[in-house]
Motif scaffolding. Structure first.
Motif, mmCIF file in Angstrom:
data_model
loop_
_atom_site.group_PDB
_atom_site.id
_atom_site.type_symbol
_atom_site.label_atom_id
_atom_site.label_comp_id
_atom_site.label_asym_id
_atom_site.label_seq_id
_atom_site.Cartn_x
_atom_site.Cartn_y
_atom_site.Cartn_z
ATOM 1 N N THR A 94 0.778 -0.803 0.167
ATOM 2 C CA THR A 94 -0.013 0.006 0.184
ATOM 3 C C THR A 94 0.782 1.191 -0.377
ATOM 4 O OG1 THR A 94 -0.448 0.026 2.547
ATOM 5 C CG2 THR A 94 -1.644 -1.185 0.887
ATOM 6 N N ILE A 95 -0.060 2.185 -0.408
ATOM 7 C CA ILE A 95 1.049 3.511 -0.924
ATOM 8 C C ILE A 95 0.348 4.633 -0.384
ATOM 9 C CG2 ILE A 95 2.244 5.258 -2.521
ATOM 10 C CD1 ILE A 95 1.493 2.161 -3.701
ATOM 11 N N ASP A 96 0.728 5.214 1.002
ATOM 12 C CA ASP A 96 -0.340 6.289 1.625
ATOM 13 C C ASP A 96 -0.087 7.949 0.651
ATOM 14 O OD1 ASP A 96 -1.567 5.166 3.366
ATOM 15 O OD2 ASP A 96 0.343 4.523 4.784
ATOM 16 N N PHE A 97 -0.885 8.748 0.392
ATOM 17 C CA PHE A 97 -1.070 9.820 0.016
ATOM 18 C C PHE A 97 -2.104 11.023 1.381
ATOM 19 C CE2 PHE A 97 -0.978 6.979 -4.312
ATOM 20 C CZ PHE A 97 0.452 7.524 -4.438
ATOM 21 N N VAL A 98 -0.915 12.278 0.358
ATOM 22 C CA VAL A 98 -1.672 13.471 0.887
ATOM 23 C C VAL A 98 -2.099 14.454 -0.079
ATOM 24 C CG1 VAL A 98 -0.949 12.837 3.636
ATOM 25 C CG2 VAL A 98 0.421 14.593 2.238
ATOM 26 N N CYS A 99 -3.503 15.414 0.336
ATOM 27 C CA CYS A 99 -3.896 16.324 -0.402
ATOM 28 C C CYS A 99 -2.140 17.171 -0.705
ATOM 29 C CB CYS A 99 -4.446 16.980 -0.703
ATOM 30 S SG CYS A 99 -6.110 15.302 -0.644
ATOM 31 N N LYS A 100 -2.264 18.046 -1.787
ATOM 32 C CA LYS A 100 -0.976 18.391 -1.672
ATOM 33 C C LYS A 100 -1.621 20.454 -0.832
ATOM 34 C CE LYS A 100 1.207 18.342 -6.397
ATOM 35 N NZ LYS A 100 2.169 18.810 -7.983
ATOM 36 N N GLN A 101 -0.630 21.653 -0.833
ATOM 37 C CA GLN A 101 -1.649 21.696 0.369
ATOM 38 C C GLN A 101 -1.689 22.997 -0.814
ATOM 39 O OE1 GLN A 101 2.140 24.483 1.528
ATOM 40 N NE2 GLN A 101 0.149 25.768 3.752
ATOM 41 N N GLY A 102 -3.162 23.583 0.151
ATOM 42 C CA GLY A 102 -4.030 24.254 -1.066
ATOM 43 C C GLY A 102 -5.621 23.391 -1.647
ATOM 44 N N TYR A 103 -5.219 22.212 -0.741
ATOM 45 C CA TYR A 103 -5.988 21.205 -2.526
ATOM 46 C C TYR A 103 -7.049 20.390 -0.774
ATOM 47 C CZ TYR A 103 -3.481 22.437 -6.474
ATOM 48 O OH TYR A 103 -3.222 23.724 -7.429
ATOM 49 N N TYR A 104 -7.650 19.749 -1.036
ATOM 50 C CA TYR A 104 -8.274 18.046 -0.670
ATOM 51 C C TYR A 104 -9.606 17.622 -1.444
ATOM 52 C CZ TYR A 104 -12.724 20.676 -1.510
ATOM 53 O OH TYR A 104 -14.169 21.570 -1.980
ATOM 54 N N LEU A 105 -10.036 16.454 -0.524
ATOM 55 C CA LEU A 105 -10.669 15.302 -1.069
ATOM 56 C C LEU A 105 -11.624 16.253 -1.023
ATOM 57 C CD1 LEU A 105 -9.662 12.324 0.371
ATOM 58 C CD2 LEU A 105 -9.528 12.830 -1.563
ATOM 59 N N SER A 106 -13.146 15.742 -2.362
ATOM 60 C CA SER A 106 -14.251 16.285 -3.027
ATOM 61 C C SER A 106 -15.251 15.503 -1.684
ATOM 62 C CB SER A 106 -14.444 15.944 -4.241
ATOM 63 O OG SER A 106 -14.813 14.539 -4.101
ATOM 64 N N SER A 107 -16.674 16.400 -1.042
ATOM 65 C CA SER A 107 -16.640 16.233 0.292
ATOM 66 C C SER A 107 -18.074 14.655 -0.900
ATOM 67 C CB SER A 107 -18.197 16.843 -0.498
ATOM 68 O OG SER A 107 -19.015 16.978 -1.758
ATOM 69 N N SER A 108 -17.509 14.134 -1.767
ATOM 70 C CA SER A 108 -18.083 12.576 -1.866
ATOM 71 C C SER A 108 -17.081 11.874 -1.691
ATOM 72 C CB SER A 108 -18.174 12.746 -3.385
ATOM 73 O OG SER A 108 -17.496 13.229 -4.713
#
Length: 537
Positions: free
Chosen positions: A397-411
């Motif tokens: 498995t690979i763990d990612f995070v959103c870049k600064q200023g970005y986020y996952l959509s509400s869905s």
């Protein structure tokens, strides 16, 4: 007489796999095509030229990239019998060789077989000098040829090569054998093919004395010899095939030992065929079918005893089999499989020969390589910083995070930022830019409850309240959706409710409108829409 040669360089299209002593190959193929790779493994106590147990060699245009060879960890040399070649292009005497290596000037070869241990990396193997080729030449010409050198042969006018035009120096000598130049007048052109006849012998070249067999097609009989011969560059007279004017029946099919002809109760004529089957424990050797031709049957097959053997073990993608390399394996034999680097073996490591068939072989699952462009385009980055080219094995498995200023959509769920490498593929999550709204709309005789801000984050909402002696019509809360403030995201409104409008990007309210004209009241099912105009007009 002087002969002039124009040298052409031909690309070698295949390589012959050389014999390997003290080791074994991962394949039973003897000839590999250009750029194909062969893996080999040395026995215990031996290693490859690179000092490894397992090595690979690639077929290049000039021969093998590195000739497969397994050498003892310490090569035994008897000093009184074998001179040593050290670095330079000349052979040193035994004593001077030993002195240059720090062994002194005298080490006798005793009757008790005392041997000098010398590292094999200092020894360069050479091939014997090539003899002159009659009616031809070879290139390049050198005083000595080392392992890996390739020589090309050419012939004079009216002569052609019999053999390979390219040979290479291996640790066991030249391969293949040097060719010879033959007079083209001693060869024949392709054999003539009479009408309604088939040539049964197919050769690349036809030298003096070569014989070719011909056979007539169905319903034709042969007049003349069924064999023609190359004599002094010409063929002897071929036969002719004459059409048969009447049907000639064949006798009953000939019997064979340990087998039976599958026949019908009828007469057989030219063109009719029958098949044979063998008794239990025996199999057909050759075609199981014979044909009636002009009153005679073609030769029947033979039934030979079945020996339950397996062919070479099947090849697998991204892996190879290891073990004794044979052309046939008896029942009970087994071989092992290994996968290439970063590949995961799925299935049995060992396969067995059972009743002439191999048990199911494993598969090698591909790793995943992190694609930096895909990571950047999806606005994500790795949670844990790692250096170098990143490989992940199947199932990891690979763990990612959103870049600064970005986020996952509400869905999307937070767990979607953790992905798994599956058969060499990664499905990257996507993060979107955080949207912001300006200050919420102004309403007449009312305002938001909380202090106004200049910017609001995505998914924010504000609540309105009316001034004293006024009451609220419509929803008291608006939400931030796609850069705009929306009143509960409704597509319909009741009589008396108010709707707030904004101009699209690069548009502004028409000169005749005011801020309050963008707050419209629903009246008896009708709306009076405000007007916006494009900037620059």
């Amino acid at each position: 007489m002087y002969f002039f040669f124009l040298i052409f360089f031909f690309i070698k299209e295949s390589c012959l796999v050389p014999d390997l002593h003290h080791g074994h190959y991962s394949t039973t193929q003897r000839i590999l095509k250009l750029n194909e790779t062969v893996m080999y493994e040395c026995d215990e106590g031996y290693h490859t030229r690179g000092g490894n147990t397992i090595e690979k060699a690639v077929c290049r245009t000039y021969g093998w990239s590195l000739t497969p060879n397994c050498t003892s960890m310490l090569l035994s040399l008897c000093v009184t019998l074998l001179p040593i070649r050290v670095g330079s292009n000349k052979y040193l005497g035994v004593s001077s060789s030993l002195n240059s290596l720090g062994f002194g000037t005298h080490v006798p070869c005793l009757a008790s077989a005392a041997w000098l241990r010398v590292n094999p990396s200092i020894i360069k193997l050479t091939c014997f000098l090539l003899s002159e080729i009659e009616h031809g030449n070879f290139y390049p010409r050198k005083k000595s040829y080392e392992e890996g050198d390739v020589v090309q042969f050419l012939c004079q006018k009216n002569y052609s090569l019999n053999g390979s035009d390219l040979i290479q120096c291996y640790d066991f000598g030249w391969y293949p054998e040097p060719p010879i130049c033959e007079d083209r007048r001693n060869k024949c052109p392709p054999p003539p093919q009479p009408p309604n006849a088939n040539i049964l012998t197919d050769l690349r070249t036809y030298h003096n004395g070569a014989k070719v067999h011909l056979a007539c097609q169905l319903n034709f009989t042969m007049r003349g010899s069924e064999e023609i011969q190359c004599e002094n560059g010409k063929w002897t007279s071929p036969p002719s095939c004459i059409e048969a004017k009447e049907k000639i029946p064949c006798d009953q099919p000939p019997p064979i030992e340990k087998g039976t002809a599958i026949t019908e109760d009828k007469m057989y004529y030219t063109g009719d065929t029958i098949r044979y089957s063998c008794d239990h424990g025996y199999r057909i050797n050759g075609s199981n079918e014979i044909t009636c031709k002009m009153g005679k049957w073609t030769s029947p097959p033979k039934c030979i005893e079945t020996r339950e053997t397996c062919p070479s073990p099947p090849a697998i993608k991204n892996g190879a089999s290891f073990g004794p390399l044979l052309t046939n394996y008896t029942t009970g034999s087994s071989v092992k499989y290994r996968c290439h680097r970063y590949h995961i073996l799925e299935g049995p490591e060992t396969v067995h020969c059972v009743q002439g068939k191999w048990t199911a072989q494993p598969t090698c699952l591909e790793p995943c390589t992190l694609n930096v462009d895909d990571v950047s385009n999806n606005n994500i980055e790795m949670k844990w910083r790692l250096e170098g080219e990143l490989f992940f094995l199947h199932g990891e498995t690979i763990d990612f995070v959103c870049k600064q200023g970005y986020y996952l959509s509400s869905s999307s769920r937070q767990s979607q930022l953790t992905v798994q490498c599956t058969h060499g593929k990664i499905i990257y999550p996507t993060c979107i830019m955080k949207e912001k709204c300006g200050s919420p709309p102004i309403i007449k005789n009312g305002d938001v409850i909380d202090p106004r801000l200049t910017e609001y984050e995505s998914d924010s909402s504000v609540e309105y309240t009316c001034f004293d002696h006024h009451f609220l019509q419509g929803s008291n809360r608006i939400n931030h959706v796609s850069f705009l403030w929306s009143f509960d995201d409704k597509s319909y409104f009741f009589h008396g409710e108010y709707i707030e409008f904004l101009c699209k990007e690069n548009h502004y309210g028409a000169p005749s409108t005011s801020v309050f004209d963008f707050r419209i009241q629903c009246s008896r099912g009708q709306l009076t829409y405000p007007r916006c105009v494009e900037r620059g007009r």
